[in-house]
Design a protein around this motif. Structure first.
Motif, PDB file in Angstrom:
ATOM      1  N   SER A  88       0.700  -1.235   0.045  1.00  0.00           N
ATOM      2  CA  SER A  88      -0.033   0.029   0.060  1.00  0.00           C
ATOM      3  C   SER A  88       0.786   1.368  -0.196  1.00  0.00           C
ATOM      4  O   SER A  88       0.400   2.372  -0.218  1.00  0.00           O
ATOM      5  CB  SER A  88      -1.027  -0.079   1.214  1.00  0.00           C
ATOM      6  N   MET A  89       2.091   0.930   0.205  1.00  0.00           N
ATOM      7  CA  MET A  89       3.082   2.063   0.046  1.00  0.00           C
ATOM      8  C   MET A  89       3.242   2.523  -1.310  1.00  0.00           C
ATOM      9  O   MET A  89       3.307   2.000  -2.149  1.00  0.00           O
ATOM     10  CB  MET A  89       4.438   1.909   0.560  1.00  0.00           C
ATOM     11  N   GLY A  90       3.630   4.183  -1.447  1.00  0.00           N
ATOM     12  CA  GLY A  90       3.948   4.471  -2.800  1.00  0.00           C
ATOM     13  C   GLY A  90       5.346   4.119  -3.032  1.00  0.00           C
ATOM     14  O   GLY A  90       5.892   3.659  -2.147  1.00  0.00           O
ATOM     15  N   TRP A  91       5.738   4.230  -4.252  1.00  0.00           N
ATOM     16  CA  TRP A  91       7.255   3.828  -4.720  1.00  0.00           C
ATOM     17  C   TRP A  91       8.056   4.649  -3.806  1.00  0.00           C
ATOM     18  O   TRP A  91       9.318   4.058  -3.278  1.00  0.00           O
ATOM     19  CB  TRP A  91       7.533   3.846  -6.141  1.00  0.00           C
ATOM     20  N   GLU A  92       7.920   6.092  -3.818  1.00  0.00           N
ATOM     21  CA  GLU A  92       9.072   6.828  -3.042  1.00  0.00           C
ATOM     22  C   GLU A  92       8.900   6.309  -1.526  1.00  0.00           C
ATOM     23  O   GLU A  92       9.836   6.557  -0.962  1.00  0.00           O
ATOM     24  CB  GLU A  92       8.563   8.367  -3.275  1.00  0.00           C
ATOM     25  N   THR A  93       7.955   6.091  -0.913  1.00  0.00           N
ATOM     26  CA  THR A  93       7.793   6.171   0.356  1.00  0.00           C
ATOM     27  C   THR A  93       8.480   4.539   0.655  1.00  0.00           C
ATOM     28  O   THR A  93       9.016   4.359   1.513  1.00  0.00           O
ATOM     29  CB  THR A  93       6.434   5.729   1.004  1.00  0.00           C
ATOM     30  N   HIS A  94       8.364   3.690  -0.115  1.00  0.00           N
ATOM     31  CA  HIS A  94       9.020   2.443  -0.106  1.00  0.00           C
ATOM     32  C   HIS A  94      10.463   2.467  -0.130  1.00  0.00           C
ATOM     33  O   HIS A  94      11.116   1.660   0.356  1.00  0.00           O
ATOM     34  CB  HIS A  94       8.359   1.464  -1.236  1.00  0.00           C
ATOM     35  N   LEU A  95      10.821   3.403  -1.044  1.00  0.00           N
ATOM     36  CA  LEU A  95      12.335   3.599  -1.347  1.00  0.00           C
ATOM     37  C   LEU A  95      13.012   3.960   0.266  1.00  0.00           C
ATOM     38  O   LEU A  95      13.898   3.748   0.754  1.00  0.00           O
ATOM     39  CB  LEU A  95      12.722   4.531  -2.158  1.00  0.00           C
ATOM     40  N   VAL A  96      12.184   4.963   0.863  1.00  0.00           N
ATOM     41  CA  VAL A  96      12.632   5.582   2.140  1.00  0.00           C
ATOM     42  C   VAL A  96      12.710   4.544   3.118  1.00  0.00           C
ATOM     43  O   VAL A  96      13.400   4.605   4.031  1.00  0.00           O
ATOM     44  CB  VAL A  96      11.799   7.054   2.454  1.00  0.00           C
ATOM     45  N   PHE A  97      11.655   3.845   2.945  1.00  0.00           N
ATOM     46  CA  PHE A  97      11.481   2.627   3.906  1.00  0.00           C
ATOM     47  C   PHE A  97      12.615   1.603   3.820  1.00  0.00           C
ATOM     48  O   PHE A  97      13.195   1.254   4.927  1.00  0.00           O
ATOM     49  CB  PHE A  97      10.002   1.913   3.585  1.00  0.00           C
ATOM     50  N   ASN A  98      12.985   1.129   2.786  1.00  0.00           N
ATOM     51  CA  ASN A  98      14.118   0.304   2.394  1.00  0.00           C
ATOM     52  C   ASN A  98      15.257   1.062   2.931  1.00  0.00           C
ATOM     53  O   ASN A  98      16.053   0.370   3.588  1.00  0.00           O
ATOM     54  CB  ASN A  98      14.253   0.095   0.856  1.00  0.00           C
ATOM     55  N   ILE A  99      15.555   2.345   2.768  1.00  0.00           N
ATOM     56  CA  ILE A  99      16.848   2.844   3.318  1.00  0.00           C
ATOM     57  C   ILE A  99      16.774   3.071   4.636  1.00  0.00           C
ATOM     58  O   ILE A  99      17.964   2.935   5.268  1.00  0.00           O
ATOM     59  CB  ILE A  99      16.901   4.615   2.655  1.00  0.00           C
ATOM     60  N   CYS A 100      15.703   3.051   5.363  1.00  0.00           N
ATOM     61  CA  CYS A 100      15.765   3.138   6.742  1.00  0.00           C
ATOM     62  C   CYS A 100      16.204   1.749   7.166  1.00  0.00           C
ATOM     63  O   CYS A 100      16.886   1.845   8.270  1.00  0.00           O
ATOM     64  CB  CYS A 100      14.329   3.488   7.456  1.00  0.00           C
ATOM     65  N   TRP A 101      15.994   0.698   6.694  1.00  0.00           N
ATOM     66  CA  TRP A 101      16.024  -0.645   6.876  1.00  0.00           C
ATOM     67  C   TRP A 101      17.531  -1.033   6.910  1.00  0.00           C
ATOM     68  O   TRP A 101      18.117  -1.629   7.488  1.00  0.00           O
ATOM     69  CB  TRP A 101      15.020  -1.708   6.452  1.00  0.00           C
ATOM     70  N   MET A 102      18.048  -0.363   5.701  1.00  0.00           N
ATOM     71  CA  MET A 102      19.607  -0.472   5.515  1.00  0.00           C
ATOM     72  C   MET A 102      20.253   0.313   6.493  1.00  0.00           C
ATOM     73  O   MET A 102      21.294  -0.369   6.870  1.00  0.00           O
ATOM     74  CB  MET A 102      19.680   0.034   3.821  1.00  0.00           C
ATOM     75  N   GLY A 103      19.851   1.439   7.060  1.00  0.00           N
ATOM     76  CA  GLY A 103      20.227   2.049   8.070  1.00  0.00           C
ATOM     77  C   GLY A 103      20.435   1.130   9.278  1.00  0.00           C
ATOM     78  O   GLY A 103      21.423   0.966   9.948  1.00  0.00           O
ATOM     79  N   LEU A 104      19.416   0.323   9.639  1.00  0.00           N
ATOM     80  CA  LEU A 104      19.432  -0.678  10.645  1.00  0.00           C
ATOM     81  C   LEU A 104      20.358  -1.356  10.664  1.00  0.00           C
ATOM     82  O   LEU A 104      21.000  -1.843  11.515  1.00  0.00           O
ATOM     83  CB  LEU A 104      18.236  -1.074  10.904  1.00  0.00           C
ATOM     84  N   ALA A 105      20.426  -2.217   9.417  1.00  0.00           N
ATOM     85  CA  ALA A 105      21.405  -3.126   8.978  1.00  0.00           C
ATOM     86  C   ALA A 105      22.830  -2.718   9.084  1.00  0.00           C
ATOM     87  O   ALA A 105      23.707  -3.411   9.858  1.00  0.00           O
ATOM     88  CB  ALA A 105      21.168  -3.606   7.590  1.00  0.00           C
ATOM     89  N   LEU A 106      23.126  -1.521   8.905  1.00  0.00           N
ATOM     90  CA  LEU A 106      24.367  -0.953   9.075  1.00  0.00           C
ATOM     91  C   LEU A 106      24.764  -0.799  10.462  1.00  0.00           C
ATOM     92  O   LEU A 106      25.741  -0.839  10.910  1.00  0.00           O
ATOM     93  CB  LEU A 106      24.769   0.395   8.004  1.00  0.00           C
ATOM     94  N   ILE A 107      23.828  -0.313  11.249  1.00  0.00           N
ATOM     95  CA  ILE A 107      23.840   0.084  12.564  1.00  0.00           C
ATOM     96  C   ILE A 107      24.464  -1.394  13.185  1.00  0.00           C
ATOM     97  O   ILE A 107      25.167  -1.520  14.277  1.00  0.00           O
ATOM     98  CB  ILE A 107      22.718   0.662  13.544  1.00  0.00           C
ATOM     99  N   GLY A 108      23.506  -2.414  12.934  1.00  0.00           N
ATOM    100  CA  GLY A 108      23.840  -3.816  13.588  1.00  0.00           C
ATOM    101  C   GLY A 108      25.196  -4.152  13.163  1.00  0.00           C
ATOM    102  O   GLY A 108      25.936  -4.932  14.004  1.00  0.00           O
ATOM    103  N   ILE A 109      25.599  -4.198  11.888  1.00  0.00           N
ATOM    104  CA  ILE A 109      27.027  -4.506  11.342  1.00  0.00           C
ATOM    105  C   ILE A 109      28.145  -3.885  12.296  1.00  0.00           C
ATOM    106  O   ILE A 109      29.042  -4.254  12.854  1.00  0.00           O
ATOM    107  CB  ILE A 109      27.066  -4.262   9.975  1.00  0.00           C
ATOM    108  N   VAL A 110      27.833  -2.454  12.430  1.00  0.00           N
ATOM    109  CA  VAL A 110      29.013  -1.706  12.888  1.00  0.00           C
ATOM    110  C   VAL A 110      29.042  -2.038  14.348  1.00  0.00           C
ATOM    111  O   VAL A 110      30.143  -2.099  15.084  1.00  0.00           O
ATOM    112  CB  VAL A 110      28.643  -0.064  12.785  1.00  0.00           C
ATOM    113  N   LEU A 111      27.654  -2.272  15.076  1.00  0.00           N
ATOM    114  CA  LEU A 111      27.936  -2.660  16.406  1.00  0.00           C
ATOM    115  C   LEU A 111      28.513  -3.893  16.695  1.00  0.00           C
ATOM    116  O   LEU A 111      29.157  -4.179  17.637  1.00  0.00           O
ATOM    117  CB  LEU A 111      26.515  -2.639  17.060  1.00  0.00           C
TER     118      LEU A 111
END
Length: 151
Positions: free
Chosen positions: A115-138
């Motif tokens: 139900s997300m628009g494509w731009e919203t979905h892209l922001v959603f994915n980028i946020c999740w990528m940020g979480l993965a990076l935080i986990g990797i760094v930690l």
């Protein structure tokens, strides 16, 4: 003492990130598999996946489920976080290419995410990528901190 508190907090943050990712991937994979024919048909409509829609329809949810399992297993978490980051980066690259170069934009996501628009979905994915990076760094920082305290 302070070092022990930092390590414990790091472990909790990594646990939460891995658990949230596992939930996301399990939800997304089951949504795709429950509506498999529709998911496959939408991938087949993608000009980027011509001839590969059938394979992608199986590979994507299977990858999500494997990563979800690995994220819940401590020995494989760092590997799984890298895999999650790569998968989300691939999803994001797909969205960027589709938005910029495709005439027809079929939505092949499952459940609420569709139900997300494509731009919203892209922001959603980028946020999740940020979480993965935080986990990797930690996790990487924790390993080096642990090695320093042991030596």
């Amino acid at each position: 003492m302070c070092n022990t508190k930092n390590i414990k907090l790091t472990e909790i943050i990594v646990e939460v990130i891995c658990f949230l990712y596992a939930l996301l991937f399990i939800y997304a994979a089951t949504s795709k598999l429950n509506g498999f024919q529709q998911f496959k048909d939408q991938l087949d409509q993608s000009t980027l996946l011509v001839g590969y829609g059938h394979w992608a329809a199986w590979l994507v949810p299977l990858s999500e489920l494997v990563l979800a399992i690995l994220l819940l297993m401590r020995p494989f978490r760092l590997f799984a976080l890298y895999g999650s980051l790569i998968l989300m980066a691939l999803f994001s690259a797909y969205i960027i290419v589709v938005l910029n170069y495709s005439d027809h934009i079929p939505c092949s996501c499952g459940g609420v995410i569709s139900s997300m628009g494509w731009e919203t979905h892209l922001v959603f994915n980028i946020c999740w990528m940020g979480l993965a990076l935080i986990g990797i760094v930690l996790m990487t920082k924790k390993k080096s901190t642990y090695k320093d305290t042991v030596q």
